[in-house]
Design an enzyme around this catalytic site. Sequence first.
Site, short mmCIF file in Angstrom:
data_model
loop_
_atom_site.label_atom_id
_atom_site.label_comp_id
_atom_site.label_asym_id
_atom_site.label_seq_id
_atom_site.Cartn_x
_atom_site.Cartn_y
_atom_site.Cartn_z
N ARG A 175 0.84 -1.22 0.00
CA ARG A 175 0.00 0.00 0.00
C ARG A 175 0.86 1.25 0.00
O ARG A 175 0.46 2.28 -0.54
CB ARG A 175 -0.95 0.00 1.20
N SER A 222 -4.59 4.81 5.86
CA SER A 222 -4.39 3.41 5.47
C SER A 222 -3.98 3.27 4.01
O SER A 222 -3.28 2.34 3.65
CB SER A 222 -5.69 2.62 5.69
N GLU A 249 -19.07 4.30 0.33
CA GLU A 249 -18.33 3.76 -0.81
C GLU A 249 -19.16 3.72 -2.08
O GLU A 249 -18.64 3.91 -3.18
CB GLU A 249 -17.83 2.34 -0.48
N PHE A 290 -14.52 -3.22 0.89
CA PHE A 290 -15.50 -2.15 0.63
C PHE A 290 -15.40 -1.62 -0.79
O PHE A 290 -16.30 -0.94 -1.27
CB PHE A 290 -15.29 -1.01 1.64
N HIS A 325 -5.47 -3.66 1.83
CA HIS A 325 -5.89 -4.60 2.88
C HIS A 325 -6.65 -5.79 2.31
O HIS A 325 -7.64 -6.25 2.88
CB HIS A 325 -6.73 -3.87 3.93
N ASP A 327 -7.98 -7.79 12.15
CA ASP A 327 -9.36 -7.32 11.99
C ASP A 327 -10.34 -8.46 11.68
O ASP A 327 -11.53 -8.34 11.91
CB ASP A 327 -9.46 -6.26 10.88
N ARG A 387 -1.58 -4.85 3.21
CA ARG A 387 -1.12 -4.19 4.43
C ARG A 387 0.23 -4.66 4.97
O ARG A 387 0.98 -3.86 5.51
CB ARG A 387 -2.20 -4.41 5.50
#
Lengths: 317, 285
Positions: A13, A40, A61, A86, A112, A120, A170
Amino acid sequence: MKKYTFTEKKDTRSGFGAGMHELGQQNPNVVALCADLVGSLKLEPFIKENPDRFIQCGISEANMIGLSAGLTIGGKIPFATTFANFATGRVYDQIRQSVAYSNKNVKICASHAGLTLGEDGATHQILEDLGMMKMLPGMTVINPCDYNQTKAATIAIADYEGPVYLRFGRPVIPVFTDADQKFEIGKAWMVNEGTDVSIFATGHMVWEAIQAGEMLEAEGINAEIINIHTIKPLDEEAILKSVEKTGCVVSAEEHNRIGGLGDSIAQVLVKHKLAPQEYVAVDDSFGESGTPAQLLEKYGLTAKHIVEAAKRAIARK
Amino acid sequence: MEIEQLEKVASQVRRDIVRMVHGCQSGHPGGSLGCTELFVALYFERLKLKEEGGKPVFDMNGTDEDLFFLSNGHISPVWYSTLARRGYFPVEELATFRKLDSRLQGHPTTHEHLEGIRIASGSLGQGLSVALGAAMAKKLNNDKGIVYVLMGDGEQQEGQVWEAVTFAPHHEVDNLIAFIDLNGQQIDGPTVKVMNNRDLGKKYEAFGWEVISIEEGNDMAAVLKGLYEAKSRLGHGRPILVLLHTGMGYGVDFMMGSHKWHGVAPNDEQLAAALGQLEESLGDY
């Protein structure tokens, strides 16, 4: 086995963020959108230098995808950014109608992705995104392997006219590709030439494949390793050329075994050149909380698993 | 154009609508008939369009012209007819509506390169977001064109609409005029019974929009006046919503005011009865 070394580890990322930073300076039509995940997505350098070309969408989104489609009408090149879950599953219909069917020049950039999101857990660890995106007619699907390649891919897709899904992640992983590489959409990258088995890997699994290649070499097995950074359009020529030589295949991806890279390769094999294929992928399940390393181990996505799969594939020749 | 001329165009557009829907025995006449005055007023009077020799020239980016987006894509017949009558493509092509190999798909699409269409719509709730994106692109390009978008009232039940409604005032998108076709009907019945939207004007106001109302959405003079007023309020940091009160099926007595003609085609007898109520002012295709 060609030797790959690295001096540092970085997250892909951050490669995206670096690419955006450069694009901000090069291309006045590039616009970044984000749904409340600026940190992020590593967008701060782009936003700092181009505040007028950043659109904060808040946690919405679906609206972000529609906005992006609209921005192309007027010649902008929107980069819509959020977590992969998302950016795809949550907004599939918006992408389908307003972006893919409407053939809009939108770049959906998703961080991610996969299990390596880690702690998560499964709500955020999408393992179906490559499948969903590759099924959309006209969608280009890219999953680069390290920081440098992600940066190069980010810059390359701005020059390509059409909808693109760019997937990255990530965890910090070795930076082993060239800093000044030119990214060619749809062109597979030969990591190591070999004769006994073809290992086709994408994303984070490319480094695992390199390690697997070294382990196989120690056992006298000469593996060909190819980085399939573009899932669609798939470099069928490179795949077939390799399989003609090796006669068996391992596919490796941080994705459900259903609908991902492995299935795309299997389609090519079924149509043109039958050969045994072993999948290194998540076995049709959701993920869970854990460290990236724990999760890759538990769900069978490490170099060791690639080695085992390669031996199975060779035995089936 | 004089109001009388615009009314003549509207009458022809209504004939086109019922004939198109009859011709393929499918499609959505109700909402199309109800929005006819809006489409004619926009395309024949209010929209600033790129033209060459009196004919509109379509370019996807729509630089320096006004843009229109249809979010409730199922009322495609009124849009197709208006575009053809305005000169975007030959009126004869209206006969291909919803048929195999046609550019006039059941719901509008860019896929077949039909002049005048800039985005696919049909799956509801997406048009306002797209229009906002186009409006922001205009701002980034220092383009003074205005962006218009039409939504249905039933469509207000989609969650994405409210994402966009929240977004627009926050980003001060004040070069956009949105319409809600308030015909009070949706597929399963009256909107108040299926899912009561309550006071949409108050809702939009609470979200930071400037709201005006056109009470007589099937009166050409009222629509023109409302469009003029809406435009005069642009440029002050707030997006504009126009509540357009229309009668579903307006202009054909047996189709009026009922959800039953939302997505049903007339048979031969019904077509004859409908055409008997609508003047053939510009010549049928």
